[in-house]
Design a protein around this motif. Structure first.
Motif, PDB file in Angstrom:
ATOM      1  N   ARG A   1      22.530  29.529 -45.493  1.00  0.00           N
ATOM      2  CA  ARG A   1      22.088  29.728 -44.119  1.00  0.00           C
ATOM      3  C   ARG A   1      21.343  28.446 -43.602  1.00  0.00           C
ATOM      4  O   ARG A   1      21.049  27.562 -44.548  1.00  0.00           O
ATOM      5  CB  ARG A   1      20.983  30.916 -43.906  1.00  0.00           C
ATOM      6  CG  ARG A   1      21.840  32.053 -43.896  1.00  0.00           C
ATOM      7  CD  ARG A   1      20.987  33.510 -43.344  1.00  0.00           C
ATOM      8  NE  ARG A   1      21.741  34.772 -43.267  1.00  0.00           N
ATOM      9  CZ  ARG A   1      21.951  35.618 -44.073  1.00  0.00           C
ATOM     10  NH1 ARG A   1      21.404  35.362 -45.368  1.00  0.00           N
ATOM     11  NH2 ARG A   1      22.660  36.886 -44.044  1.00  0.00           N
ATOM     12  N   LEU A   2      20.884  28.458 -42.445  1.00  0.00           N
ATOM     13  CA  LEU A   2      20.060  27.287 -41.991  1.00  0.00           C
ATOM     14  C   LEU A   2      18.634  27.275 -42.636  1.00  0.00           C
ATOM     15  O   LEU A   2      18.278  28.063 -43.160  1.00  0.00           O
ATOM     16  CB  LEU A   2      19.632  27.394 -40.453  1.00  0.00           C
ATOM     17  CG  LEU A   2      20.926  27.472 -39.641  1.00  0.00           C
ATOM     18  CD1 LEU A   2      20.621  27.529 -38.136  1.00  0.00           C
ATOM     19  CD2 LEU A   2      21.745  25.923 -39.648  1.00  0.00           C
ATOM     20  N   GLN A   3      18.331  25.901 -42.846  1.00  0.00           N
ATOM     21  CA  GLN A   3      17.203  25.463 -43.523  1.00  0.00           C
ATOM     22  C   GLN A   3      16.284  24.970 -42.541  1.00  0.00           C
ATOM     23  O   GLN A   3      16.563  23.901 -41.836  1.00  0.00           O
ATOM     24  CB  GLN A   3      17.581  24.616 -44.624  1.00  0.00           C
ATOM     25  CG  GLN A   3      16.446  23.768 -45.430  1.00  0.00           C
ATOM     26  CD  GLN A   3      16.721  22.803 -46.295  1.00  0.00           C
ATOM     27  OE1 GLN A   3      16.160  21.996 -46.355  1.00  0.00           O
ATOM     28  NE2 GLN A   3      17.758  23.085 -47.091  1.00  0.00           N
ATOM     29  N   TYR A   4      15.110  25.497 -42.302  1.00  0.00           N
ATOM     30  CA  TYR A   4      14.234  25.037 -41.383  1.00  0.00           C
ATOM     31  C   TYR A   4      13.139  24.180 -41.947  1.00  0.00           C
ATOM     32  O   TYR A   4      11.984  24.617 -42.132  1.00  0.00           O
ATOM     33  CB  TYR A   4      13.438  26.144 -40.828  1.00  0.00           C
ATOM     34  CG  TYR A   4      14.423  27.243 -39.966  1.00  0.00           C
ATOM     35  CD1 TYR A   4      15.042  26.964 -38.750  1.00  0.00           C
ATOM     36  CD2 TYR A   4      15.083  28.287 -40.650  1.00  0.00           C
ATOM     37  CE1 TYR A   4      15.733  27.621 -38.175  1.00  0.00           C
ATOM     38  CE2 TYR A   4      15.921  29.129 -39.973  1.00  0.00           C
ATOM     39  CZ  TYR A   4      16.302  28.857 -38.843  1.00  0.00           C
ATOM     40  OH  TYR A   4      17.534  29.643 -38.156  1.00  0.00           O
ATOM     41  N   THR A   5      13.516  23.027 -42.216  1.00  0.00           N
ATOM     42  CA  THR A   5      12.440  22.118 -42.742  1.00  0.00           C
ATOM     43  C   THR A   5      12.299  20.842 -42.107  1.00  0.00           C
ATOM     44  O   THR A   5      11.902  19.781 -42.678  1.00  0.00           O
ATOM     45  CB  THR A   5      12.763  21.670 -44.210  1.00  0.00           C
ATOM     46  OG1 THR A   5      14.434  21.411 -44.261  1.00  0.00           O
ATOM     47  CG2 THR A   5      12.739  23.056 -45.333  1.00  0.00           C
ATOM     48  N   GLN A   6      12.760  20.779 -40.949  1.00  0.00           N
ATOM     49  CA  GLN A   6      12.729  19.633 -40.019  1.00  0.00           C
ATOM     50  C   GLN A   6      12.880  18.344 -40.524  1.00  0.00           C
ATOM     51  O   GLN A   6      12.089  17.325 -40.445  1.00  0.00           O
ATOM     52  CB  GLN A   6      11.126  19.489 -39.477  1.00  0.00           C
ATOM     53  CG  GLN A   6      10.655  20.948 -38.828  1.00  0.00           C
ATOM     54  CD  GLN A   6      11.477  21.168 -37.777  1.00  0.00           C
ATOM     55  OE1 GLN A   6      11.574  20.313 -36.584  1.00  0.00           O
ATOM     56  NE2 GLN A   6      11.929  22.374 -37.233  1.00  0.00           N
ATOM     57  N   GLY A   7      14.042  18.087 -41.037  1.00  0.00           N
ATOM     58  CA  GLY A   7      14.544  17.015 -41.599  1.00  0.00           C
ATOM     59  C   GLY A   7      13.731  16.182 -42.913  1.00  0.00           C
ATOM     60  O   GLY A   7      13.899  15.326 -43.182  1.00  0.00           O
ATOM     61  N   GLU A   8      12.818  17.095 -43.584  1.00  0.00           N
ATOM     62  CA  GLU A   8      12.152  16.785 -44.817  1.00  0.00           C
ATOM     63  C   GLU A   8      13.067  16.335 -45.922  1.00  0.00           C
ATOM     64  O   GLU A   8      13.967  17.043 -46.272  1.00  0.00           O
ATOM     65  CB  GLU A   8      11.340  18.006 -45.210  1.00  0.00           C
ATOM     66  CG  GLU A   8      10.318  17.816 -46.292  1.00  0.00           C
ATOM     67  CD  GLU A   8       9.766  18.964 -46.921  1.00  0.00           C
ATOM     68  OE1 GLU A   8       9.498  19.082 -48.335  1.00  0.00           O
ATOM     69  OE2 GLU A   8       9.559  19.769 -46.096  1.00  0.00           O
ATOM     70  N   GLY A   9      12.699  15.044 -46.242  1.00  0.00           N
ATOM     71  CA  GLY A   9      13.536  14.446 -47.279  1.00  0.00           C
ATOM     72  C   GLY A   9      15.110  14.252 -46.876  1.00  0.00           C
ATOM     73  O   GLY A   9      15.983  13.727 -47.900  1.00  0.00           O
ATOM     74  N   SER A  10      15.628  14.140 -45.533  1.00  0.00           N
ATOM     75  CA  SER A  10      16.715  13.966 -45.497  1.00  0.00           C
ATOM     76  C   SER A  10      17.018  12.434 -45.480  1.00  0.00           C
ATOM     77  O   SER A  10      18.199  11.923 -45.363  1.00  0.00           O
ATOM     78  CB  SER A  10      16.840  14.264 -43.834  1.00  0.00           C
ATOM     79  OG  SER A  10      16.299  13.641 -42.923  1.00  0.00           O
ATOM     80  N   GLY A  11      16.231  11.485 -45.450  1.00  0.00           N
ATOM     81  CA  GLY A  11      16.413  10.059 -45.511  1.00  0.00           C
ATOM     82  C   GLY A  11      16.676   9.570 -44.025  1.00  0.00           C
ATOM     83  O   GLY A  11      16.842   8.377 -43.930  1.00  0.00           O
ATOM     84  N   LEU A  12      16.332  10.395 -43.071  1.00  0.00           N
ATOM     85  CA  LEU A  12      16.392   9.947 -41.564  1.00  0.00           C
ATOM     86  C   LEU A  12      15.013   9.686 -41.085  1.00  0.00           C
ATOM     87  O   LEU A  12      13.979  10.413 -41.534  1.00  0.00           O
ATOM     88  CB  LEU A  12      17.139  10.975 -40.970  1.00  0.00           C
ATOM     89  CG  LEU A  12      18.395  11.243 -41.315  1.00  0.00           C
ATOM     90  CD1 LEU A  12      18.984  12.366 -40.460  1.00  0.00           C
ATOM     91  CD2 LEU A  12      19.294  10.138 -41.318  1.00  0.00           C
ATOM     92  N   ASN A  13      14.962   8.506 -40.280  1.00  0.00           N
ATOM     93  CA  ASN A  13      13.647   8.604 -39.641  1.00  0.00           C
ATOM     94  C   ASN A  13      13.625   9.577 -38.501  1.00  0.00           C
ATOM     95  O   ASN A  13      13.729   9.034 -37.148  1.00  0.00           O
ATOM     96  CB  ASN A  13      13.845   7.019 -38.943  1.00  0.00           C
ATOM     97  CG  ASN A  13      12.234   6.618 -38.450  1.00  0.00           C
ATOM     98  OD1 ASN A  13      11.510   7.346 -38.218  1.00  0.00           O
ATOM     99  ND2 ASN A  13      12.114   5.200 -38.514  1.00  0.00           N
ATOM    100  N   ILE A  14      12.962  10.574 -38.735  1.00  0.00           N
ATOM    101  CA  ILE A  14      12.954  11.733 -37.820  1.00  0.00           C
ATOM    102  C   ILE A  14      11.966  11.396 -36.646  1.00  0.00           C
ATOM    103  O   ILE A  14      12.180  11.538 -35.491  1.00  0.00           O
ATOM    104  CB  ILE A  14      12.610  12.991 -38.187  1.00  0.00           C
ATOM    105  CG1 ILE A  14      13.553  13.325 -39.388  1.00  0.00           C
ATOM    106  CG2 ILE A  14      12.699  14.109 -37.416  1.00  0.00           C
ATOM    107  CD1 ILE A  14      15.126  13.556 -39.052  1.00  0.00           C
ATOM    108  N   ALA A  15      10.778  10.571 -37.083  1.00  0.00           N
ATOM    109  CA  ALA A  15       9.765  10.361 -36.046  1.00  0.00           C
ATOM    110  C   ALA A  15      10.386   9.427 -34.954  1.00  0.00           C
ATOM    111  O   ALA A  15      10.042   9.680 -33.861  1.00  0.00           O
ATOM    112  CB  ALA A  15       8.870   9.796 -36.652  1.00  0.00           C
ATOM    113  N   LYS A  16      11.100   8.591 -35.510  1.00  0.00           N
ATOM    114  CA  LYS A  16      11.707   7.466 -34.457  1.00  0.00           C
ATOM    115  C   LYS A  16      12.615   8.224 -33.590  1.00  0.00           C
ATOM    116  O   LYS A  16      12.580   7.965 -32.288  1.00  0.00           O
ATOM    117  CB  LYS A  16      12.296   6.466 -35.103  1.00  0.00           C
ATOM    118  CG  LYS A  16      12.952   5.256 -34.252  1.00  0.00           C
ATOM    119  CD  LYS A  16      13.511   4.258 -35.039  1.00  0.00           C
ATOM    120  CE  LYS A  16      14.146   3.085 -34.343  1.00  0.00           C
ATOM    121  NZ  LYS A  16      14.865   2.001 -35.043  1.00  0.00           N
TER     122      LYS A  16
END
Length: 597
Positions: free
Chosen positions: A202-217
């Protein structure tokens, strides 16, 4: 791993060609499958360290499967202390939370009890209560958080029976979140006994943690666009959500329900989806009926609908209808033909169809006036693409005649309730508090009232709030679940709801004259049109909605993008499109993905 198998299979089939046991054409089909295997299948990627261990898993309860078969009570020693745990469970399923003070009475009408607590909070009396629940044939999921410096006693051998037990070596918000996600397959369990490890389902609610993407930007870009939309009055508020590889990267609410700014928009708000109803409400019903052999898309309207037999639509196939190539009129403004007395302000025996607050339509107007008018309407030559709401009125009629069940209830049975789409449905005022539903237009010409939880589309309202082309309401989270089901090619929560080939057929390009799939819209192949956005690729499918909504699903990037707003409040405005708000936000997500490659 996928690449390894692809290379292995490639070599195997190449050798068959050498031995003249496989044709070049067949090899080409195999090679096409291999090259597209990564695009065609879900690619969950767990980048989060999950220290949850599954200690005991009677009857393979973990991860939890179909959600329509269980009724969950979450019991903790202190609901405030375990707030994160309770709230995270609530993202997956409808639950009720209790403490242990009236355990027996509170849990009487629930068949599944999730118990969470630290060893110092769980005492012997609570153990006896759980034993009694087992005697009463309830399923117990026991989640224990370890106190620092202590070893937890092994309770599972004492309890036995219908129980699963999970442990976490610490207690924190992260521990509570990860434990809750592990129960439902939002996180794979990779620690502990190898026989008790699980996969993400199912969906994982971790807000991009460890994704390697610049989520803040990325968030900064989306924030600027959202603030611009509100400042320019493209919409008073909105919810934006992005999911990649089964992980929620971004989820945020902006603005307020109205320009009066009395109620802030939150991510759990319910929106009128407008034409997104076509692909998230009607189309999955048709997909289900088609793959079960109940309907045949190449059979005609006249075959399924008695009233269509003598009409100019008798020989039009369902496939043509779904492609918007049946020659139907784009739109019939039924409300303009109302007569004095057809609408009144109060409910009565003769006026039972509620259009909005203080607006009731005369009984059977859809049956006696609207549907016959659609059947009698003119038809242009078949084959040309003309987007028409009538197409989905037709598909709803076909579905209901074949199932003998109202479509709004049927889609709940086959899809929404089993996969945990908790808010998705029609006529939300019958189920949810008005303050949870974002209002749309202040209707000054038809219903003469602010529309709060009643469908914006006039025709859908006159049809009782349930129509093939409009009427569906939902949160962003529920749409994200549906998007992930489609990316998974029909599977979610470890259960298959559609065959992969069914999803592939409906969502891929099926028309010779347009970009459309069956029911689904798709990215425009002409890059100059920048639809749905400048950086979208040709694998993208989804739909937009008149009220200011959209869902776009990108198999190539394993991405689901959702934008929900009420751009029609207080009156219809085109600024959302003029400013390309939805498309620019999607491009901000694509830019973030591309920068990480």
């Amino acid at each position: 791993m996928l690449r390894f198998y692809a290379v292995f299979v490639y070599i195997y089939f190449r050798n068959l060609i050498v031995m003249n046991q496989l044709s070049i054409k067949s090899f080409g089909l195999v090679l096409f499958f291999l090259l597209n295997a990564g695009v065609m299948s879900a690619q969950y990627k767990q980048t989060v360290v999950n220290k949850t261990q599954l200690l005991f898993n009677k009857n393979h309860m973990i991860p939890v499967g179909r959600l329509d078969e269980i009724k969950i009570a979450v019991v903790t020693p202190n609901p405030e202390k375990y707030k994160t745990f309770i709230q995270q469970i609530g993202r997956y399923s409808d639950i009720v939370s209790f403490d242990f003070s009236k355990f027996d009475e509170d849990t009487k009408y629930f068949n599944t009890i999730i118990v969470g607590g630290m060893e110092s909070d769980l005492n012997q009396e609570m153990l006896y209560m759980l034993k009694q629940s087992l005697v009463n044939r309830k399923n117990i999921i026991l989640c224990r958080f370890q106190d620092v410096g202590k070893n937890l006693p092994q309770w599972s051998p004492l309890l036995g029976g219908r129980i699963a037990e999970l442990g976490y070596p610490s207690f924190s918000d992260v521990a509570q979140r990860n434990m809750a996600m592990s129960i439902f397959g939002g996180l794979a369990i990779t620690e502990g006994n190898i026989s008790n490890r699980t996969e993400q389902t199912r969906l994982q609610y971790t807000q991009g943690e460890g994704s390697g993407l610049n989520i803040a930007k990325m968030a900064q870009k989306i924030d600027l666009i959202a603030n611009e939309a509100i400042r320019e009055k493209a919409a008073p508020g909105m919810v934006v959500m992005a999911v990649k590889n089964g992980q929620v990267l971004f989820e945020k609410a902006y603005g307020t329900h109205t320009y009066e700014k009395t109620i802030p928009t939150v991510i759990s708000d319910i929106f009128d989806l407008a034409s997104v109803s076509k692909i998230a409400g009607t189309t999955p019903v048709i997909m289900h009926l088609q793959e079960k052999g109940v309907i045949n898309l190449d059979s005609t309207m006249g075959h399924y609908l008695w009233q269509a037999k003598g009409s100019n639509k008798a020989d039009i196939t369902l496939r043509t209808v779904l492609l918007h190539e049946a020659g139907f009129a784009p739109y019939i403004p039924f409300y303009r033909s109302l007569k004095p007395g057809d609408i009144q302000k109060t409910y009565s025996d003769t006026h039972q169809t509620k259009l909005a607050d203080n607006a009731y339509l005369i009984n059977h107007y859809y049956r006696d006036v609207m549907w016959p008018e659609m059947l009698k309407s003119s038809v242009k030559p078949i084959g040309e693409y003309v987007y028409s709401d009538i197409s989905m009125y037709v598909m709803k009629e076909v579905a209901e005649h074949e199932t003998a069940i109202p479509m709004d209830e049927y889609v709940q049975q086959i899809l929404y309730r089993p996969i945990g789409m908790k808010t998705a449905g029609y006529n939300p005022r019958e189920h949810f508090d008005k303050r949870q539903i974002v209002p749309t237009e202040h209707d000054t010409s038809f219903r003469k009232v602010l529309l709060e939880g009643y469908v914006h589309d006039q025709g859908a309202a006159m049809a009782g709030g349930v129509a093939g082309h409009a009427g569906l309401f939902s949160t962003a989270n529920d749409l994200a679940i549906y998007g992930q089901l489609l990316l998974n090619r029909g599977e979610y929560g470890g259960v298959r709801y559609f065959k992969p080939e069914t999803v592939d057929m409906f969502t891929s390009k099926q028309s010779k004259t347009s970009r459309r799939g069956l029911g689904f819209d798709r990215a425009d192949p002409n890059p100059k049109n920048e639809y749905p956005s400048r950086l979208a690729n040709i694998s993208v499918f989804g739909h937009t909605g008149y009220t200011g909504t959209c869902i776009w699903i990108d198999p190539k990037n394993q991405l689901t993008y959702i934008f929900l707003s009420n751009r029609v409040h207080p009156q219809v405005s085109n600024k959302l499109s003029d400013l390309s708000i939805r498309g620019r936000m999607l491009d901000a997500i694509y830019e973030t993905i591309n920068e990480a490659k």
